[in-house]
Design an enzyme around this catalytic site. Structure first.
Site, PDB file in Angstrom:
ATOM      1  N   CYS A 140      -6.790 -48.538  92.398  1.00  0.00           N
ATOM      2  CA  CYS A 140      -6.995 -49.341  93.608  1.00  0.00           C
ATOM      3  C   CYS A 140      -8.487 -49.541  93.874  1.00  0.00           C
ATOM      4  CB  CYS A 140      -6.337 -48.683  94.813  1.00  0.00           C
ATOM      5  SG  CYS A 140      -6.643 -49.665  96.292  1.00  0.00           S
TER       6      CYS A 140
ATOM      7  N   LYS B  98      -1.250 -62.014 104.371  1.00  0.00           N
ATOM      8  CA  LYS B  98       0.050 -61.517 103.900  1.00  0.00           C
ATOM      9  C   LYS B  98       1.054 -61.420 105.050  1.00  0.00           C
ATOM     10  CE  LYS B  98      -1.759 -57.581 102.441  1.00  0.00           C
ATOM     11  NZ  LYS B  98      -2.038 -56.180 102.090  1.00  0.00           N
TER      12      LYS B  98
ATOM     13  N   ARG C  12       3.546 -56.688  90.252  1.00  0.00           N
ATOM     14  CA  ARG C  12       4.534 -56.163  91.219  1.00  0.00           C
ATOM     15  C   ARG C  12       5.742 -57.085  91.227  1.00  0.00           C
ATOM     16  NH1 ARG C  12       1.806 -56.004  96.865  1.00  0.00           N
ATOM     17  NH2 ARG C  12       0.785 -54.150  96.083  1.00  0.00           N
TER      18      ARG C  12
ATOM     19  N   ARG D 106       6.079 -61.383 101.603  1.00  0.00           N
ATOM     20  CA  ARG D 106       6.161 -60.440 100.467  1.00  0.00           C
ATOM     21  C   ARG D 106       7.602 -59.951 100.253  1.00  0.00           C
ATOM     22  NH1 ARG D 106       1.071 -57.921  99.615  1.00  0.00           N
ATOM     23  NH2 ARG D 106      -0.545 -59.455 100.076  1.00  0.00           N
TER      24      ARG D 106
ATOM     25  N   CYS E  41      -1.405 -48.270 103.163  1.00  0.00           N
ATOM     26  CA  CYS E  41      -0.295 -48.626 102.262  1.00  0.00           C
ATOM     27  C   CYS E  41       0.821 -47.588 102.230  1.00  0.00           C
ATOM     28  CB  CYS E  41      -0.822 -48.871 100.848  1.00  0.00           C
ATOM     29  SG  CYS E  41      -2.039 -50.195 100.785  1.00  0.00           S
TER      30      CYS E  41
ATOM     31  N   LYS F 297       5.065 -59.634 106.092  1.00  0.00           N
ATOM     32  CA  LYS F 297       6.086 -58.675 105.641  1.00  0.00           C
ATOM     33  C   LYS F 297       7.293 -58.629 106.573  1.00  0.00           C
ATOM     34  CE  LYS F 297       2.597 -55.859 103.436  1.00  0.00           C
ATOM     35  NZ  LYS F 297       1.932 -54.548 103.344  1.00  0.00           N
TER      36      LYS F 297
ATOM     37  N   CYS G 280      -7.493 -44.898 101.872  1.00  0.00           N
ATOM     38  CA  CYS G 280      -8.378 -45.704 102.721  1.00  0.00           C
ATOM     39  C   CYS G 280      -7.583 -46.123 103.953  1.00  0.00           C
ATOM     40  CB  CYS G 280      -8.924 -46.911 101.945  1.00  0.00           C
ATOM     41  SG  CYS G 280      -7.873 -48.368 101.984  1.00  0.00           S
TER      42      CYS G 280
ATOM     43  N   CYS H 207      -0.155 -43.297  98.871  1.00  0.00           N
ATOM     44  CA  CYS H 207      -0.386 -44.589  98.221  1.00  0.00           C
ATOM     45  C   CYS H 207      -1.000 -44.359  96.843  1.00  0.00           C
ATOM     46  CB  CYS H 207      -1.325 -45.438  99.067  1.00  0.00           C
ATOM     47  SG  CYS H 207      -3.017 -44.817  99.015  1.00  0.00           S
TER      48      CYS H 207
HETATM   49 FE1  SRM Z   1      -1.082 -52.169 100.226  1.00  0.00          FE
HETATM   50  C1  SRM Z   1      -3.953 -53.771  99.496  1.00  0.00           C
HETATM   51  C2  SRM Z   1      -0.971 -50.911  97.120  1.00  0.00           C
HETATM   52  C3  SRM Z   1       2.099 -51.243 100.783  1.00  0.00           C
HETATM   53  C4  SRM Z   1      -1.567 -52.612 103.584  1.00  0.00           C
HETATM   54  N1  SRM Z   1      -2.244 -52.360  98.581  1.00  0.00           N
HETATM   55  C5  SRM Z   1      -3.375 -53.114  98.464  1.00  0.00           C
HETATM   56  C6  SRM Z   1      -3.864 -53.179  97.020  1.00  0.00           C
HETATM   57  C7  SRM Z   1      -3.224 -54.360  96.369  1.00  0.00           C
HETATM   58  C8  SRM Z   1      -5.393 -53.174  96.835  1.00  0.00           C
HETATM   59  C9  SRM Z   1      -6.046 -54.514  96.712  1.00  0.00           C
HETATM   60  O1  SRM Z   1      -5.981 -55.332  97.649  1.00  0.00           O
HETATM   61  O2  SRM Z   1      -6.670 -54.764  95.690  1.00  0.00           O
HETATM   62  C10 SRM Z   1      -3.257 -51.847  96.506  1.00  0.00           C
HETATM   63  C11 SRM Z   1      -2.991 -51.788  95.015  1.00  0.00           C
HETATM   64  C12 SRM Z   1      -3.132 -50.377  94.514  1.00  0.00           C
HETATM   65  C13 SRM Z   1      -2.680 -50.229  93.125  1.00  0.00           C
HETATM   66  O3  SRM Z   1      -3.516 -49.911  92.266  1.00  0.00           O
HETATM   67  O4  SRM Z   1      -1.486 -50.383  92.864  1.00  0.00           O
HETATM   68  C14 SRM Z   1      -2.068 -51.692  97.433  1.00  0.00           C
HETATM   69  N2  SRM Z   1       0.340 -51.355  99.105  1.00  0.00           N
HETATM   70  C15 SRM Z   1       0.174 -50.816  97.874  1.00  0.00           C
HETATM   71  C16 SRM Z   1       1.396 -50.055  97.432  1.00  0.00           C
HETATM   72  C17 SRM Z   1       1.664 -50.148  95.949  1.00  0.00           C
HETATM   73  C18 SRM Z   1       1.250 -48.602  97.886  1.00  0.00           C
HETATM   74  C19 SRM Z   1       2.203 -47.618  97.246  1.00  0.00           C
HETATM   75  O5  SRM Z   1       1.693 -46.611  96.741  1.00  0.00           O
HETATM   76  O6  SRM Z   1       3.404 -47.821  97.268  1.00  0.00           O
HETATM   77  C20 SRM Z   1       2.454 -50.735  98.322  1.00  0.00           C
HETATM   78  C21 SRM Z   1       3.068 -51.956  97.701  1.00  0.00           C
HETATM   79  C22 SRM Z   1       4.100 -52.554  98.579  1.00  0.00           C
HETATM   80  C23 SRM Z   1       4.862 -53.688  97.958  1.00  0.00           C
HETATM   81  O7  SRM Z   1       5.691 -53.428  97.103  1.00  0.00           O
HETATM   82  O8  SRM Z   1       4.636 -54.832  98.359  1.00  0.00           O
HETATM   83  C24 SRM Z   1       1.600 -51.152  99.505  1.00  0.00           C
HETATM   84  N3  SRM Z   1       0.090 -52.036 101.874  1.00  0.00           N
HETATM   85  C25 SRM Z   1       1.339 -51.498 101.908  1.00  0.00           C
HETATM   86  C26 SRM Z   1       1.720 -51.205 103.262  1.00  0.00           C
HETATM   87  C27 SRM Z   1       2.997 -50.539 103.697  1.00  0.00           C
HETATM   88  C28 SRM Z   1       4.130 -51.478 103.914  1.00  0.00           C
HETATM   89  O9  SRM Z   1       3.998 -52.691 103.703  1.00  0.00           O
HETATM   90  O10 SRM Z   1       5.168 -51.014 104.336  1.00  0.00           O
HETATM   91  C29 SRM Z   1       0.650 -51.581 104.064  1.00  0.00           C
HETATM   92  C30 SRM Z   1       0.543 -51.375 105.592  1.00  0.00           C
HETATM   93  C31 SRM Z   1       1.416 -52.281 106.354  1.00  0.00           C
HETATM   94  C32 SRM Z   1       0.727 -53.567 106.633  1.00  0.00           C
HETATM   95  O11 SRM Z   1       0.745 -54.451 105.783  1.00  0.00           O
HETATM   96  O12 SRM Z   1       0.094 -53.674 107.689  1.00  0.00           O
HETATM   97  C33 SRM Z   1      -0.363 -52.118 103.176  1.00  0.00           C
HETATM   98  N4  SRM Z   1      -2.504 -53.089 101.338  1.00  0.00           N
HETATM   99  C34 SRM Z   1      -2.546 -53.116 102.706  1.00  0.00           C
HETATM  100  C35 SRM Z   1      -3.763 -53.751 103.127  1.00  0.00           C
HETATM  101  C36 SRM Z   1      -4.218 -54.029 104.581  1.00  0.00           C
HETATM  102  C37 SRM Z   1      -3.685 -55.323 105.057  1.00  0.00           C
HETATM  103  C38 SRM Z   1      -4.274 -55.744 106.373  1.00  0.00           C
HETATM  104  O13 SRM Z   1      -3.526 -56.092 107.282  1.00  0.00           O
HETATM  105  O14 SRM Z   1      -5.506 -55.744 106.491  1.00  0.00           O
HETATM  106  C39 SRM Z   1      -4.473 -54.076 101.947  1.00  0.00           C
HETATM  107  C40 SRM Z   1      -5.852 -54.749 101.842  1.00  0.00           C
HETATM  108  C41 SRM Z   1      -5.801 -56.214 102.039  1.00  0.00           C
HETATM  109  O15 SRM Z   1      -4.766 -56.851 102.088  1.00  0.00           O
HETATM  110  O16 SRM Z   1      -6.903 -56.766 102.160  1.00  0.00           O
HETATM  111  C42 SRM Z   1      -3.653 -53.641 100.854  1.00  0.00           C
HETATM  112 FE1  SF4 Z   2      -5.609 -48.664  97.998  1.00  0.00          FE
HETATM  113 FE2  SF4 Z   2      -6.151 -48.104 100.500  1.00  0.00          FE
HETATM  114 FE3  SF4 Z   2      -3.809 -49.160  99.884  1.00  0.00          FE
HETATM  115 FE4  SF4 Z   2      -4.311 -46.691  99.212  1.00  0.00          FE
HETATM  116  S1  SF4 Z   2      -4.222 -47.459 101.316  1.00  0.00           S
HETATM  117  S2  SF4 Z   2      -3.439 -48.237  97.854  1.00  0.00           S
HETATM  118  S3  SF4 Z   2      -6.471 -46.728  98.766  1.00  0.00           S
HETATM  119  S4  SF4 Z   2      -5.738 -50.166  99.664  1.00  0.00           S
END
Ligand code: SRM
Ligand code: SF4
Length: 557
Positions: free
Chosen positions: A431, A203, A71, A140, A474, A205, A470, A425
């Site tokens: 993922c 993390k 990324r 991030r 995201c 943001k 899930c 997402c």
């Molecule tokens: Fe996310 C984890 C994809 C935005 C909350 N997110 C992941 C992972 C890396 C899975 C992993 O931990 O192994 C996913 C990778 C999937 C893949 O195959 O690419 C993933 N997140 C994404 C993306 C690519 C979704 C998308 O389709 O665009 C976004 C990348 C953003 C970026 O460029 O940095 C993405 N993730 C978000 C958002 C939305 C936002 O930030 O505006 C959230 C919710 C907001 C927040 O952070 O509260 C988000 N992602 C999570 C979480 C839950 C974090 C938590 O507080 O518990 C995880 C899981 C974790 O961190 O343990 C996670």
């Molecule tokens: Fe993966 Fe869940 Fe984030 Fe979708 S919402 S990219 S399934 S961690």
């Protein structure tokens, strides 16, 4: 309480070096060591495997098909046309070829084999691009209001994304050493006054918005900065803290939360200081034993907003002024052609952020050819779309011809309002946390919802619908008017009642339903909306007022 195992991995990582060189050399597996899986995140990479092929490979007693996702760090989401061309080639040479625009204004490449990581990073470096700190327990990618139409001060405000990103980067030279063959500092781990040796508990943001458009979903960030413009001047920012969306099914202690506005920062010095000290307070008081409860939102709720604010004020040396008035009324990208500041900008609808050529349109080819002309900049949006920016009037027809030839204009402008606003997402097949499909499933589901839109004359209505595989959130489904959150393969919770501007979370309305049930529920909801909405009432507001309050069948999270 005992620290989580990740705390030790960070502390022992020798400034984020871990044992990555040894892991990379191990030819017997496509994976890296368990500890390095954690460390490599801080360099912007995730180890993944092809989940579509897990069972077949397991039956053949083969190891999982490991690869890596990378990324980029792109504060504010900008690339030059030359950088787009480089990315296009890197994607083709080292990854699946699909360039994925994320919900935080940057891009990811998937399917990079272990032996291709270093060449990929080196190629990005040649194009002056990096992936530092786009994952891991650090700040991030900083997201910022994307469209020049939002204000003539957009460039000035946008520049804060860059400033904050640079300020909050880890100080270690590990990235340069490991991937770019910089001089080895070996066992030495550099001093990092902000992150010290254990980084943040989780993390972090930051998003920056320009009211009245909340295109960055600013209140879902750990820190949201809301630009305050008076008499045509940027005077500072309201600062909001403690946004975050993730929840875990069945864990009552976890919940999505919108950020709380705690005051106003005047000018750059106060703003930057306040942001920095919010991080240090979270560093010092965040939960380091339970990663599910380690985000800033839980630190704030555990101690109270007032307590947190006072901690920050004690460290900045100034007290926050009362928040200045502001209003959010919308949250969308300005699709299509728009003129701002004497230049033209075209926002392309990129379904779920996937840039590729498919049966609908040759988007990747179109963007490559447009980049080759060198007449447009590239900017990603937090809604997974792309803006071709700063096009001179004399070049507009050249770009327009390509957008038409490859069917990009048609898709962008003729899609239903629901499709134009929708986000999903990544979920399967990469993922590791996905319980259900999202980006591979939502486009087809929308096609099956569109007859309902027609039935209730809602084809042009820009209802915000989002899906995730899930509960991590995201695709920010909890801040949508209609949100789907995967519970198991083919099943989703249905949430309704968020508002269009992103200032109210939605509420879980139905649990664990399949497609047939989804379509039946939407049929009933749209029918009710058509019959009982007030004049100009948007779907989310209607659902909140009429369905959830008056006909309370919903289950509160
Ligand atoms: Fe996310 C984890 C994809 C935005 C909350 N997110 C992941 C992972 C890396 C899975 C992993 O931990 O192994 C996913 C990778 C999937 C893949 O195959 O690419 C993933 N997140 C994404 C993306 C690519 C979704 C998308 O389709 O665009 C976004 C990348 C953003 C970026 O460029 O940095 C993405 N993730 C978000 C958002 C939305 C936002 O930030 O505006 C959230 C919710 C907001 C927040 O952070 O509260 C988000 N992602 C999570 C979480 C839950 C974090 C938590 O507080 O518990 C995880 C899981 C974790 O961190 O343990 C996670
Ligand atoms: Fe993966 Fe869940 Fe984030 Fe979708 S919402 S990219 S399934 S961690």
């Amino acid at each position: 309480m005992k620290d989580s195992p990740v705390e030790k991995i960070k502390k022992d990582s020798k400034g984020l070096r871990g044992s990555i060189p040894a892991s990379l050399q191990k030819a017997i597996t496509g994976a890296i060591s368990e500890d390095d899986v954690q460390v490599i995140k801080f360099h912007g990479m995730y180890q993944q495997d092809d989940r579509d092929r897990r069972e077949v490979r397991a039956a053949k007693k083969l190891d999982r098909l490991y690869s890596f996702m990378i990324r980029l760090r792109l504060p504010g989401g900008d690339l030059t046309p030359e950088q787009w061309i480089a990315t296009h080639h890197i994607a083709g040479e080292h990854s699946t070829g699909v360039i994925k625009i994320t919900t935080r204004q940057t891009i990811q490449l998937h399917g990079i084999l272990k032996s291709h990581i270093k060449p990929t990073i080196q190629a990005f470096n040649q194009a002056a691009l990096d992936s530092i700190a786009t994952c891991g327990d650090v700040n991030r990618n900083v997201a910022a209001a994307s469209h020049p139409l939002q204000s003539h001060l957009q460039t000035q405000i946008h520049a804060y994304a860059d400033k904050l990103s640079t300020l909050l980067m880890p100080k270690t030279r590990a990235y340069y050493e490991l991937w770019l063959d910089d001089e080895l500092l070996a066992e030495k781990s550099e001093d990092d006054p902000l992150y010290q040796d254990r980084y943040l508990p989780r993390k972090f943001k930051i998003g920056i918005a320009i009211p009245p458009n909340n295109d960055v979903d600013v209140l879902t960030n750990d820190i949201g900065l809301i630009a305050i413009i008076e008499k045509d001047e940027l005077i500072g920012f309201n600062i909001a803290i403690g946004g975050g969306l993730s929840a875990t099914h069945g864990n009552e202690k976890t919940y999505p939360r919108l950020a709380t506005v705690i005051g106003f920062c005047e000018g750059e010095e106060q703003t930057v200081k306040a942001v920095y000290e919010v991080l240090t307070v979270q560093r010092d008081f965040g939960n380091r034993s339970d990663r599910k409860l380690a985000r800033l939102k839980y630190t704030i709720d555990a101690h109270g907003v007032e307590w947190f604010k006072q901690q920050v004020e004690a460290r900045t040396g100034f007290t926050f002024a009362p928040a200045r008035p502001y209003t959010f009324t919308e949250r969308h990208d300005y699709l299509g052609w728009h003129e701002a500041n004497g230049l033209w900008h075209y926002t392309v609808l990129v379904e779920n952020g996937r840039v590729t050529d498919d049966a609908t349109m040759a988007l990747k080819t179109a963007l490559y050819q447009i980049a080759e002309t060198g007449v447009a900049g590239f900017r990603f949006t937090s809604n997974q779309n792309l803006i071709l920016t700063n096009i001179k009037a004399k070049h507009k027809s050249l770009v327009d011809e390509m957008l038409q030839r490859f069917h990009v204009r048609n898709f962008t402008e003729q899609s239903s309002g629901l499709r134009q606003q929708a986000m999903a997402c990544v979920a399967f097949n990469t993922c590791p946390l996905a319980l259900a499909e999202a980006q591979r499933y939502l486009p087809g589901l929308i096609t099956r919802i569109e007859p309902l839109l027609k039935k209730y004359r809602l084809e042009k209505d820009g209802i915000i619908m989002r899906m995730t595989g899930c509960p991590n959130g995201c695709g920010r489904p909890y801040a949508a008017e209609i949100g789907f959150v995967g519970t198991a393969y083919g099943y989703y919770n249905l949430h309704i009642g968020g508002d269009r501007a992103g200032t109210r979370l939605n509420i879980r309305y139905r649990e664990h339903i399949n497609e047939e049930q989804i379509l039946a529920e939407l049929d009933a909801l749209f029918s009710s909306y058509q019959q009982h909405k007030k004049i100009a009432e948007q779907f989310g507001d209607f659902a909140f007022r009429y369905i959830l309050q008056d006909h309370s069948t919903a289950q509160k999270d």
